[in-house]
Design a protein around this motif. Structure first.
Motif, mmCIF file in Angstrom:
data_model
loop_
_atom_site.group_PDB
_atom_site.id
_atom_site.type_symbol
_atom_site.label_atom_id
_atom_site.label_comp_id
_atom_site.label_asym_id
_atom_site.label_seq_id
_atom_site.Cartn_x
_atom_site.Cartn_y
_atom_site.Cartn_z
ATOM 1 N N ALA A 269 67.877 95.498 70.314
ATOM 2 C CA ALA A 269 67.749 96.955 70.266
ATOM 3 C C ALA A 269 69.061 97.668 70.034
ATOM 4 C CB ALA A 269 67.161 97.442 71.599
ATOM 5 N N SER B 51 65.942 93.209 75.356
ATOM 6 C CA SER B 51 65.724 92.194 76.385
ATOM 7 C C SER B 51 66.263 90.826 75.966
ATOM 8 C CB SER B 51 64.240 92.122 76.727
ATOM 9 O OG SER B 51 63.464 91.947 75.560
ATOM 10 N N TYR C 36 70.291 90.859 76.210
ATOM 11 C CA TYR C 36 70.819 90.765 77.575
ATOM 12 C C TYR C 36 70.554 89.371 78.158
ATOM 13 C CZ TYR C 36 71.993 95.716 78.101
ATOM 14 O OH TYR C 36 72.578 96.940 77.991
ATOM 15 N N PHE D 68 64.583 98.393 66.277
ATOM 16 C CA PHE D 68 63.963 98.910 67.503
ATOM 17 C C PHE D 68 64.985 99.786 68.244
ATOM 18 C CE2 PHE D 68 63.467 98.372 72.133
ATOM 19 C CZ PHE D 68 62.151 98.770 72.310
ATOM 20 N N ARG E 257 64.929 105.347 86.529
ATOM 21 C CA ARG E 257 65.323 105.707 85.172
ATOM 22 C C ARG E 257 64.142 106.307 84.435
ATOM 23 N NH1 ARG E 257 66.263 100.046 82.328
ATOM 24 N NH2 ARG E 257 64.109 99.531 81.912
ATOM 25 N N THR F 139 60.926 105.486 72.861
ATOM 26 C CA THR F 139 60.797 104.082 72.444
ATOM 27 C C THR F 139 60.312 104.086 71.007
ATOM 28 O OG1 THR F 139 60.173 103.396 74.687
ATOM 29 C CG2 THR F 139 59.657 101.862 72.939
ATOM 30 N N ASN G 259 60.756 90.788 77.750
ATOM 31 C CA ASN G 259 59.945 91.983 77.605
ATOM 32 C C ASN G 259 59.803 92.386 76.143
ATOM 33 O OD1 ASN G 259 58.773 94.499 77.897
ATOM 34 N ND2 ASN G 259 60.757 95.489 78.264
ATOM 35 N N ILE G 260 58.561 92.298 75.665
ATOM 36 C CA ILE G 260 58.231 92.598 74.271
ATOM 37 C C ILE G 260 56.710 92.661 74.195
ATOM 38 C CG2 ILE G 260 57.992 90.208 73.447
ATOM 39 C CD1 ILE G 260 59.539 90.886 71.052
ATOM 40 N N MET H 160 56.767 94.856 81.009
ATOM 41 C CA MET H 160 57.089 96.168 81.609
ATOM 42 C C MET H 160 55.872 97.093 81.572
ATOM 43 S SD MET H 160 59.386 98.057 78.680
ATOM 44 C CE MET H 160 59.753 99.462 79.680
ATOM 45 N N PHE I 31 55.099 99.691 79.989
ATOM 46 C CA PHE I 31 54.641 100.043 78.643
ATOM 47 C C PHE I 31 53.549 99.081 78.155
ATOM 48 C CE2 PHE I 31 55.397 100.186 73.966
ATOM 49 C CZ PHE I 31 55.505 101.552 73.754
ATOM 50 N N TRP I 32 53.738 97.775 78.402
ATOM 51 C CA TRP I 32 52.787 96.762 77.924
ATOM 52 C C TRP I 32 51.659 96.530 78.933
ATOM 53 C CZ3 TRP I 32 53.900 96.839 73.184
ATOM 54 C CH2 TRP I 32 55.219 96.876 72.743
ATOM 55 N N PRO J 181 72.734 100.389 84.852
ATOM 56 C CA PRO J 181 71.815 99.308 85.248
ATOM 57 C C PRO J 181 70.976 98.734 84.100
ATOM 58 C CG PRO J 181 71.463 101.336 86.513
ATOM 59 C CD PRO J 181 72.303 101.691 85.340
ATOM 60 N N ALA K 200 69.724 94.928 83.640
ATOM 61 C CA ALA K 200 69.900 94.159 84.881
ATOM 62 C C ALA K 200 68.782 93.117 84.997
ATOM 63 C CB ALA K 200 69.901 95.080 86.092
ATOM 64 N N GLY K 201 67.557 93.529 84.693
ATOM 65 C CA GLY K 201 66.425 92.611 84.803
ATOM 66 C C GLY K 201 66.546 91.444 83.835
ATOM 67 N N ASP K 202 66.993 91.721 82.637
ATOM 68 C CA ASP K 202 67.089 90.664 81.617
ATOM 69 C C ASP K 202 68.265 89.736 81.882
ATOM 70 O OD1 ASP K 202 64.949 91.877 80.113
ATOM 71 O OD2 ASP K 202 66.399 93.435 79.636
HETATM 72 P P1 AMP Z 1 65.931 96.219 81.703
HETATM 73 O O1 AMP Z 1 66.917 97.267 82.130
HETATM 74 O O2 AMP Z 1 66.301 94.845 82.133
HETATM 75 O O3 AMP Z 1 64.530 96.598 81.990
HETATM 76 O O4 AMP Z 1 66.018 96.151 80.090
HETATM 77 C C1 AMP Z 1 66.420 97.197 79.290
HETATM 78 C C2 AMP Z 1 66.294 96.780 77.832
HETATM 79 O O5 AMP Z 1 64.900 96.706 77.477
HETATM 80 C C3 AMP Z 1 66.914 97.808 76.904
HETATM 81 O O6 AMP Z 1 68.039 97.228 76.244
HETATM 82 C C4 AMP Z 1 65.807 98.188 75.920
HETATM 83 O O7 AMP Z 1 66.215 98.146 74.596
HETATM 84 C C5 AMP Z 1 64.699 97.181 76.181
HETATM 85 N N1 AMP Z 1 63.363 97.804 76.117
HETATM 86 C C6 AMP Z 1 63.006 99.025 76.576
HETATM 87 N N2 AMP Z 1 61.693 99.269 76.334
HETATM 88 C C7 AMP Z 1 61.211 98.167 75.702
HETATM 89 C C8 AMP Z 1 59.916 97.785 75.191
HETATM 90 N N3 AMP Z 1 58.855 98.592 75.264
HETATM 91 N N4 AMP Z 1 59.787 96.562 74.615
HETATM 92 C C9 AMP Z 1 60.845 95.729 74.553
HETATM 93 N N5 AMP Z 1 62.094 96.024 74.996
HETATM 94 C C10 AMP Z 1 62.272 97.226 75.582
#
Ligand code: AMP
Length: 300
Positions: free
Chosen positions: A10, A28, A31, A78, A91, A96, A122-123, A146, A148-149, A229, A232-234
């Motif tokens: 992204a 995702s 990271y 993206f 946040r 998106t 996350n995708i 996440m 969104f999905w 942050p 952070a999750g990824d």
């Molecule tokens: P995290 O903070 O670990 O949840 O991840 C943030 C990353 O997720 C960012 O770099 C975004 O580009 C990416 N992201 C946000 N929304 C989406 C989505 N709907 N699908 C895939 N990647 C996403």
């Protein structure tokens, strides 16, 4: 052991109380790879548009990440944009734009298809499933997603979870997925969907691992320099899956240690915008923070 990852690549626009960045490298898969490569070689799958600065991935290529599986398609990369207030656990997503992801059909290079470890970052779950179909008998599949999905592609996501060994979600996502507010009950319900283990990320409050044989909780490393942050999750998942792949072990103790390595990598990531901190790490710093982490939770 190699780790295959499919996820977003992204250009992120992010604002925190400490500053802002526009079109910074994120996603995702990025990271994840930036963190996992300290433990195991990574094969990336994803897509970028014509506007993507490929040199941004040079640090990954130089650090045992294979980017042969990244397609470059006509159109825009993206994009995601978000803002954090003074509580960095909260946040708001401002925008998106799926762009090239909307027409992406992953085609795995032959050398990726025997990957023993697969991380579905996350995708769109349709893409996660598509990648899983192309891998021949992976040893372990770990999956993230996440809101969104969970909202938009629930049925497909449930199919992915049926084929997943470990799911890594944040608190809110677990509750949303199974419609249960008590976190422990919710985690047990997640296990009924397929995974043997659920790892629940609780932001600055650490991570909880739940399996049918019990629980494990690791606090987040209390870094004083939380800057951004995002990711952070990824990066948690990168440390977590990278460590499991490195040891090629799946016993309770290894999973516990992997949760701690995940926390360590996430704590580095949040100290700078984008992947700046993960770019510049060395193994000694990782070992030292792990040691500091051990001290922090030691009881006699
Ligand atoms: P995290 O903070 O670990 O949840 O991840 C943030 C990353 O997720 C960012 O770099 C975004 O580009 C990416 N992201 C946000 N929304 C989406 C989505 N709907 N699908 C895939 N990647 C996403």
């Amino acid at each position: 052991m190699r780790v295959l990852v499919v996820g977003s690549i992204a250009l992120d626009t992010v604002k925190t109380p400490f500053g802002e960045v526009e079109d910074a490298l994120g996603g995702s898969a990025v990271y994840f790879s930036a963190a996992a490569r300290y433990f195991a070689p990574v094969d990336m799958v994803g897509v970028v548009g014509e506007d993507f600065p490929m040199e941004g991935l040079d640090f990954l290529r130089a650090g045992s990440v294979n980017i042969q599986g990244i397609q470059r398609m006509k159109g825009r990369t993206f994009r995601w944009s978000g803002v954090y207030g003074s509580d960095l656990n909260e946040r708001e997503t401002l925008d998106t734009q799926l762009n090239v992801f909307a027409d992406f059909h992953p085609e795995l290079p032959e050398s990726y298809r025997d990957a023993p470890y697969v991380f579905l970052a996350n995708i769109d779950p349709t893409l996660q499933l598509n990648v899983l179909d192309q891998v021949r008998g992976p040893k372990r599949v770990v999956c993230d997603t996440m809101n969104f999905w969970i909202e938009g592609k629930r049925e497909t996501l449930l199919k992915v979870l049926k084929r997943t060994d470990i799911v890594v979600l944040n608190e809110g996502e677990v509750r949303q997925l199974v419609g249960e507010s008590d976190l422990i009950k919710a985690s047990k319900k997640v296990l009924e969907l397929g995974p043997e283990v659920a790892v629940i990320k609780k932001g600055e409050h650490g991570a909880l691992m739940v399996s049918n044989s019990g629980f494990f909780f690791a606090p987040a490393y209390p870094t004083e320099h939380v800057f951004d942050p995002t990711g952070a999750g990824d990066s948690f998942a990168g440390g977590f899956v990278g460590y499991l792949a490195q040891g090629d072990a799946f016993d309770e103790e290894s999973i516990r240690r992997a949760v701690v390595y995940g926390s360590v990598m996430a704590s580095f990531n949040v100290e700078r915008f984008s992947v700046e901190r993960l770019k510049a790490l060395d193994k000694k710093e990782i070992r030292e923070r792990l040691q500091a982490f051990r001290e922090m939770v030691r009881v006699d």
